[in-house]
Design an enzyme around this catalytic site. Structure first.
Site: not given
Ligand code: MRU
Length: 339
Positions: A48, A89, A194, A235
Site C-alpha cells: 500500500a 488497483r 510475497q 491496505d
Molecule cells: O498485493 P500486494 O502485494 O500489493 O499486497 C500487499 C499487502 O497486502 C500488504 O500487506 C499491505 O499492502 C501492507 S504493506 C505495508
C-alpha cells in the site's frame, strides 16, 4: 536504494522489480504512464505505501510528459492520468490518497511550469514522509515486542511494500534496533508468495532471524506455542475492518483462538474513515496466478478459479493498531485516530 524513487536526470520513475525477487535484483525505469500502470498491475511495485508513492510519482510523470502550455489543459491531462492510475488497483487506499493529494497541490500553482514543479515536489514529500512515518510507527510498535518474541507476519509489509523501512517489518526492525532478539515466522502467502519471496529476502539481508512456513502451517505453529505475536500491514482500514492480503483474516481467527495478540501496523494514509467493509472493492486477480507458478502449470489449465487478492478482518479480531501517531486499542474510533 529506495523501493521506488524519482530520477531527476531522466525525469522517470525508478523501482526495484519485485516480481523477480529473490532470484534477481533488477532496477527498472518507467518513462511512460503506460509502463507505470503495467508495473503496478503486475506487482513490480506493490504494497500500500509503495503504491501511494507510485501514484504520486505517476502524476509527476504525467506532468512532465504533457505538452500542455496552459494551466487548464495541463490540469485536465493530470486529472485523466489520476483516473487511469487509480483504476490500476482498487483496494489499497494509499494509491488514491496519494494521487488525490498530489492533484490537490495544483491549486497552489500560477502557471504550467509551477504545476509541474509543485506535483513533483509533492510526490517527493509523500515518499520522504513515508519513511519518517514508518520509523515513527516502528518505534511505537517496538514497545509491544519483548526480547525473545517470535512474531508471525503475512505477505510483505516491509521496506519493499513501502518507500523504505516498512510497517509490520518496520516494527520488527525497530525492536531489533533497540537491542531485542526477535524471530520472525513468515507465511509464504500464496498465490504470489510475497512472504516467501520478499519478506524472507528482506529480513535475511538485515540478518534478522526468519523462518518460512507455508500458509497451511499457521494453525499448527500457533497451537504448538511457537508464535508470541502476529503483526501484519494493511491496505485499507475502514471503521469496521482491516483489508490486507488474502489469508490475513484466517490468521486473525487463529490468533484469537490461541489468545495471541494480533497487531496491525499502518500509517494514517491507510485509513478510510468514510467507508465500511461492504463498500470496499476487493481486487480479483487473474486465474492463472493459481493455475501456474510462473511458467509451471500446477492445476488443470481450464479449472475454475476464485482469486481475491485481499480479505477483510473485522476490528474485533484486532488487538491494537500501530500508527505513526501511537498505538490504538478498541474501540477503534477512526475519526479520533486520524485527527
Ligand atoms: O498485493 P500486494 O502485494 O500489493 O499486497 C500487499 C499487502 O497486502 C500488504 O500487506 C499491505 O499492502 C501492507 S504493506 C505495508
Amino acid at each position: 536504494m529506495r523501493t521506488i524513487d524519482w530520477n531527476d536526470g531522466s525525469n522517470s520513475i525508478v523501482m526495484i522489480d519485485q516480481t523477480l525477487l529473490p532470484m534477481e535484483y533488477r532496477v527498472i525505469e518507467c518513462r511512460t504512464l503506460a509502463s507505470l500502470c503495467e508495473a503496478i498491475r503486475s506487482l513490480r511495485v506493490r504494497g500500500a505505501p509503495a503504491l501511494g508513492a507510485a501514484g504520486a510519482f505517476g502524476i509527476a510523470l504525467a506532468a512532465t510528459l504533457s505538452s500542455a502550455d496552459n494551466m487548464d489543459e495541463l490540469t485536465r491531462d493530470l486529472k485523466v492520468a489520476a483516473k487511469t492510475i487509480k483504476a490500476t488497483r482498487p483496494t489499497a487506499v494509499n494509491l488514491a490518497w496519494a494521487v488525490n493529494r498530489t492533484i490537490d497541490a495544483i491549486s497552489d500553482a500560477y502557471d504550467p511550469d509551477g504545476i509541474r514543479d509543485i506535483v513533483l515536489a509533492e510526490a517527493k514529500n509523500i515518499a520522504d514522509e513515508d519513511i519518517l512515518k514508518n520509523k515513527k510507527l516502528g518505534k511505537y510498535g517496538a514497545m509491544l515486542l519483548e526480547d525473545g518474541d517470535t512474531v508471525m507476519t503475512h505477505c510483505n509489509a516491509g521496506r519493499m511494500a513501502c518507500v523504505d523501512w516498512g510497517t509490520a517489518l518496520g516494527v520488527i526492525r525497530s525492536a531489533v534496533e533497540a537491542g531485542k532478539q526477535i524471530r520472525v515466522m513468515a507465511c509464504e502467502t500464496r498465490p504470489l508468495n510475497q512472504g516467501g519471496r520478499i519478506t524472507t529476502w528482506e529480513l535475511m539481508q538485515d540478518n534478522i532471524d526468519v523462518t518460512l512456513i507455508c500458509d497451511s502451517m499457521s494453525g499448527h505453529v500457533m497451537r504448538r506455542g511457537m508464535v508470541d505475536k502476529v503483526i501484519v500491514g494493511a491496505d485499507r482500514i475502514t471503521g469496521d475492518a482491516v483489508f490486507n492480503k488474502i489469508g490475513t483474516y484466517t490468521l486473525s481467527v487463529l490468533a484469537k483462538e490461541h489468545e495471541i495478540p494480533f497487531y496491525v501496523a499502518a500509517p494514517i494514509s491507510t485509513f478510510d474513515p468514510d467507508n465500511w467493509e461492504e463498500n470496499v472493492t476487493i481486487e480479483q486477480r487473474d486465474a492463472n496466478e493459481l493455475r501456474f507458478f510462473r511458467d509451471v502449470q500446477i492445476a488443470p489449465a481450464e479449472v475454475k478459479v476464485y482469486n481475491p487478492a485481499f480479505d477483510a478482518t473485522p476490528m474485533e479480531n484486532v488487538t491494537a493498531v500501530i500508527t505513526e501517531k501511537g498505538v490504538f486499542y478498541p474501540p477503534f474510533l477512526l475519526d479520533e485516530i486520524i485527527v
